[in-house]
Design a protein around this motif. Sequence first.
Motif, short mmCIF file in Angstrom:
data_model
loop_
_atom_site.label_atom_id
_atom_site.label_comp_id
_atom_site.label_asym_id
_atom_site.label_seq_id
_atom_site.Cartn_x
_atom_site.Cartn_y
_atom_site.Cartn_z
N PRO A 1 -0.66 -31.69 14.82
CA PRO A 1 -0.70 -31.11 13.37
C PRO A 1 0.17 -29.95 13.19
O PRO A 1 -0.22 -28.89 12.55
CB PRO A 1 -2.19 -30.75 13.38
CG PRO A 1 -2.53 -30.50 14.63
CD PRO A 1 -1.54 -31.07 15.72
N ALA A 2 1.20 -29.70 13.72
CA ALA A 2 2.25 -28.83 13.31
C ALA A 2 2.45 -28.74 11.97
O ALA A 2 2.40 -29.76 11.29
CB ALA A 2 3.50 -28.71 14.01
N ALA A 3 3.03 -27.58 11.25
CA ALA A 3 3.26 -27.71 9.81
C ALA A 3 4.29 -28.87 9.51
O ALA A 3 5.12 -29.21 10.50
CB ALA A 3 3.69 -26.51 9.35
N ALA A 4 3.93 -29.52 8.43
CA ALA A 4 4.89 -30.83 8.17
C ALA A 4 6.38 -30.60 8.30
O ALA A 4 7.14 -31.29 9.12
CB ALA A 4 4.47 -31.34 6.83
N GLY A 5 6.88 -29.31 7.61
CA GLY A 5 8.12 -29.25 7.45
C GLY A 5 8.71 -28.72 8.77
O GLY A 5 9.80 -29.27 9.35
N ALA A 6 7.90 -27.91 9.77
CA ALA A 6 8.55 -27.50 10.96
C ALA A 6 8.25 -28.78 11.72
O ALA A 6 9.38 -28.88 12.72
CB ALA A 6 7.27 -26.48 11.66
N ALA A 7 7.71 -29.52 11.83
CA ALA A 7 7.56 -30.76 12.61
C ALA A 7 8.69 -31.85 12.39
O ALA A 7 9.16 -32.08 13.21
CB ALA A 7 6.05 -31.60 12.37
N THR A 8 8.99 -31.77 11.02
CA THR A 8 10.05 -32.94 10.70
C THR A 8 11.50 -32.09 11.12
O THR A 8 12.31 -32.87 11.73
CB THR A 8 10.14 -32.95 9.14
OG1 THR A 8 8.68 -33.42 8.69
CG2 THR A 8 10.95 -33.90 8.60
N THR A 9 11.73 -30.97 10.79
CA THR A 9 12.74 -30.19 11.15
C THR A 9 12.96 -30.56 12.79
O THR A 9 14.29 -30.76 13.39
CB THR A 9 12.70 -28.86 10.91
OG1 THR A 9 12.60 -28.79 9.37
CG2 THR A 9 13.96 -28.06 11.09
N ALA A 10 11.91 -30.01 13.56
CA ALA A 10 12.17 -30.04 14.95
C ALA A 10 12.38 -31.54 15.46
O ALA A 10 13.23 -31.82 16.44
CB ALA A 10 10.67 -29.74 15.63
N LEU A 11 11.93 -32.57 14.78
CA LEU A 11 12.07 -33.93 15.55
C LEU A 11 13.54 -34.38 14.97
O LEU A 11 14.21 -34.73 15.86
CB LEU A 11 11.08 -34.82 14.54
CG LEU A 11 11.54 -36.29 14.91
CD1 LEU A 11 10.61 -36.70 15.95
CD2 LEU A 11 11.08 -37.38 13.77
N LEU A 12 13.78 -34.04 14.01
CA LEU A 12 15.36 -34.56 13.50
C LEU A 12 16.19 -33.62 14.42
O LEU A 12 17.23 -34.30 14.97
CB LEU A 12 15.65 -34.04 11.98
CG LEU A 12 14.94 -35.11 11.05
CD1 LEU A 12 15.41 -35.10 9.78
CD2 LEU A 12 15.30 -36.55 11.33
N GLY A 13 16.11 -32.50 14.75
CA GLY A 13 16.95 -31.72 15.62
C GLY A 13 17.01 -32.19 17.03
O GLY A 13 17.83 -32.30 17.69
N ALA A 14 15.68 -32.46 17.33
CA ALA A 14 15.81 -33.05 18.89
C ALA A 14 16.27 -34.63 18.92
O ALA A 14 16.77 -34.86 20.23
CB ALA A 14 14.39 -33.26 19.37
#
Length: 512
Positions: free
Chosen positions: A337-350
């Motif tokens: 449950p990280a914040a939606a925005g941070a989680a999405t950005t981290a996933l796309l970055g990775a």
Amino acid sequence: MSRTATSQRTDRKLWKNLHENVQLTVDRYHEILNPGPPQDTTVLEDITATTAHVCSILADAGIRGKTVRTVGGAWSLSSVAASPDIMLGTRNLNLWFPVAAGSMDGASRHDSDRIHYMQCGCSVGEVYRRLELRGYTLPTSGASNGQSIAGAVSTGTHGSAFAYGSIQECIVGVHVIVGPDPSVDCILLERASDPVVSADLAQRLGARLVRDDEQFNAALVSFGSMGFVMGYIVNAEPLYHLESWRRVVPYNGLVNALMTTLDLDLLPMIVPSLQVDPTRVWHVEVVLNPHDAGSAYLTVMERWTTARPKSIAQPHKRSTPGDDLLNVVGRLTATLPAAAGAATTALLGATFGNRGPVVATPYETFTAPDVRGAALSVEIGVPLDRSYDAVELLKSCPEIKHYAGIIACRFVKASAATLAFTQFPITCTIELPGVKNTRTQKFYDAAFAKLFASDIPVTAHWGQIYPIGSDILAAYGSNLDRWLAARESLLSGPMRSVFGHATTPRGISPGD
Ligand SMILES: Cc1cc2nc3c(=O)[nH]c(=O)nc-3n(C[C@H](O)[C@H](O)[C@H](O)COP(=O)(O)OP(=O)(O)OC[C@H]3O[C@@H](n4cnc5c(N)ncnc54)[C@H](O)[C@@H]3O)c2cc1C
């Protein structure tokens, strides 16, 4: 001794689609089986035996006043493949054969080498593999290829072939069962304007040859409501190679212009470091992170002959340019449950950075990976020139703040199928794959409400989540009436009820 088809019947079966967002108890689930064991010499006889078996189930459903839904891969995220009464599983129906020159109609304009029969349950990946081993392939498909060919065609599955269309465009014959009587209700349907196979081949499949443009175009995308599709006549393409790359680019006016015009001459300005041949571009996709206004992920595929050497396969952690976005987003569940925005950005970055160019066949480009994680997805269709407006409107929904997911735009030429959701001359398909939670659903509800209140014409993918009702049908105009008329001319009144379904257009519910 004649060969007979059977089915494994399970009563009161708890059925779930692949992503488990649709679940219900089915009164009778039949897993349909061709006669066994499979043998090369009896393919047509076996398909005929299986049609007779399906007819017997339809007869029983008609007598008992039950509805029937056929299910392929169960990949649809809408309930379009589900019925509480009777469901017919087709995953084992994967016979096929190349159509011989002698089985073509004398008036056909097609090269018989390209014409193949594929039974409904063949996965799209299986169809690709079989065709590519023979030096042919499909002109287009979705990004993942685990769907059945009948399921993919029946909902209008597409990639981003903006100059070609969706998967159903390569279908030139539909072998469909529209009722309980094998002697009249098994039809090999072609366009009157495009004769392909001979009446003799139809007869050897236990079918009547019917040629009618309206019925054919309606039957292509008919989401299980126009009979049981036993198989298709597929017009394959000579094998080609795709050169694919993805680049993270600034999300600016150039990208917006590309998204609303598909002016391919913009590509060298957007990605100056790569050599792009606009005349070869076959597929363009723009993925946006709603939580990062500054970047876009641009995927481009050029179509080359097989003379262009394939790349040496290299293992990589990042997803490929052909990878499926629903699967990419499925990984997000692990990071919430990280914040939606941070989680999405981290996933796309990775996972979703620069990649390629890679040269491969379509089968190698669009793979069928294991489906990862719990995801939901909506896919909206809008005219190309309204794509930017639609994306901005989605981004203006306050609910997007809590949406762990992405916005993916692909571009598809209008389909010949009467009710394909790719209705516009070029449709921008805006896919919203997100994590399976109530916040994603709230965003979807808000997005549809805003779109319906706007002046943007909107359709939705039949195989993804969409709001049932008249709003989502408005953009089809007279095509809806044409589709209903074709259905009425193909199916008897009782069979229209058997193949009725609450989610399909205008009251085609069990009692219509
Ligand atoms: C991981 C994933 C990736 C996806 N990627 C894409 C993509 O890139 N592009 C895209 O456009 N879509 C995509 N989709 C959506 C998917 O392509 C469609 O939902 C497709 O219909 C699924 O095919 P299926 O075989 O699973 O069909 P099902 O979900 O089983 O059925 C779909 C419809 O077809 C009907 N049907 C199936 N077989 C028959 C038959 N023999 N006779 C009559 N009717 C039949 C069913 O009744 C139902 O109405 C994706 C979905 C998932 C889960």
